[in-house]
Enzyme design. Structure first.
Site, PDB file in Angstrom:
ATOM      1  N   CYS A   8       0.837  -1.201   0.000  1.00 39.19           N
ATOM      2  CA  CYS A   8       0.000   0.000   0.000  1.00 39.19           C
ATOM      3  C   CYS A   8       0.873   1.253   0.000  1.00 39.19           C
ATOM      4  CB  CYS A   8      -0.925   0.017   1.209  1.00 39.19           C
ATOM      5  SG  CYS A   8      -1.950   1.512   1.279  1.00 39.19           S
ATOM      6  N   HIS A  59       3.045  -5.784  -7.529  1.00 38.03           N
ATOM      7  CA  HIS A  59       2.591  -4.632  -8.314  1.00 38.03           C
ATOM      8  C   HIS A  59       3.839  -4.008  -8.917  1.00 38.03           C
ATOM      9  CE1 HIS A  59      -0.234  -0.998  -8.752  1.00 38.03           C
ATOM     10  NE2 HIS A  59       0.847  -0.764  -9.468  1.00 38.03           N
TER      11      HIS A  59
END
EC number: 1.3.1.-
Length: 329
Positions: free
Chosen positions: A102, A171
């Site tokens: 995050c 990611h």
């Protein structure tokens, strides 16, 4: 066959990314029905779980129709994460996932989420403690690194494997990039080319069409893909990608009737889970996405996001069906 522990996920699984304020049980339900092979909860604060905070505890809700399902936790204190892992495991998920990706300031700048990429040794130590604490497979979602000049993802993946994780989702951006710029999947090739790495590697970032999914599958050697933003308001993306993999042909996109049907199904799940008042409130963020691109839709959107009863929203959906009956997506 891609496996996480004893879970068999098929030849090339498509995962629904954990997205804050999006990946709740109602949204997961419509994604599951439209082809998602594995899904994760929204990330859950370890401190919130330990304090028994209502919002955090409610995110532990999982349902049989969702399986296989993973619960994702985040935090910056090793002992708190160990305790939170045990609480999450007691909720009965198939997998426990750790959020090391995050990028938002309030998370990363406290050393949680992608913030831990500034301290790889702590990241490895925390992961090792969590793996020891639970009896279900542990997976990790992370980013390439904090910044372009601190990318150590090949080393990170190997070290996390060595302390016991059973899959990693990457990611393909740095924390500094946030969600901007192009995801660089070439680093995922480097991870997969490491002869010591045996766990599945799932790629995440910029997969927004069947064509791109197929091209990236062929080019980057990953074991599966995690899809996030492309699924918001468009859960059909999973089956569309699978169909394109199998046939090389694109499925026709959902027509108005299908969009209304799935919107209503999503709404039904939301009201069943949260009650009418809260369920309707939380659906408001989704309406625009389901009907994205429709001309002259703003008045209907305005009414939907201010409607306060289930019957009112259902009535507006019926009206949309009538007014836009001839519209072709």
């Amino acid at each position: 066959m891609v496996k996480i522990g004893n879970l068999e996920l098929g030849e090339f699984p498509l995962l629904l990314a954990p997205m804050e304020d999006v990946s709740d049980p109602p949204f997961r339900a419509v994604c599951k029905e439209n082809g998602a092979d594995l899904m994760y909860t929204e990330f859950i604060s370890s401190e919130g779980l330990i304090r028994d905070a209502a919002k955090s505890v409610q995110k532990l809700d999982i349902f049989e129709y969702e399986r296989p399902i993973g619960i994702q936790i985040f935090g910056n204190e090793i002992e708190s994460m160990r305790e939170a892992a045990a609480i999450a495991e007691a909720a009965g998920p198939d997998i426990l996932d750790i959020n090391y990706g995050c990028p938002v300031h309030k998370v990363a700048c406290k050393g949680a989420g992608a913030g831990i990429l500034l301290d790889i040794d702590k990241m490895v130590a925390m992961t090792a403690e969590i793996v020891k604490r639970v009896n279900i497979p542990v997976t990790v979602k992370t980013r390439l690194g904090w910044s372009q000049d601190t990318i150590r993802i090949v080393e990170v993946a190997e070290r996390l494997q060595d302390v016991g994780i059973q899959a990693i989702s990457i990611h393909a951006r740095t924390r500094q990039q946030m969600y901007k710029g192009e995801a660089d999947w070439s680093y995922l090739n480097q991870v997969k080319d490491n002869p010591r790495l045996k766990i599945p590697v799932f790629g995440n970032g910029d997969i927004d069409s069947p064509e791109k999914a197929k091209a990236y599958r062929e080019k980057y050697n990953v074991d599966g893909m995690m899809i996030g933003r492309a699924s918001i308001g468009y859960p059909w993306v999973f089956n569309e990608i699978k169909h394109y993999f199998e046939t090389g042909n694109k499925l026709p996109g959902p027509d108005l009737e299908e969009r209304i049907k799935v919107t209503k199904k999503h709404l039904d799940f939301s009201v069943q889970w949260k009650g009418e008042k809260q369920g309707i409130l939380e659906m408001r963020r989704h309406y625009t996405n389901y009907f994205r691109g429709m001309p002259n839709f703003k008045p209907f959107r305005t009414r939907m996001v201010t409607a306060e009863s289930y019957d009112e929203v259902a009535g507006i959906l019926e009206e949309i069906h009538e007014v836009f009956a001839d519209y072709q997506f």
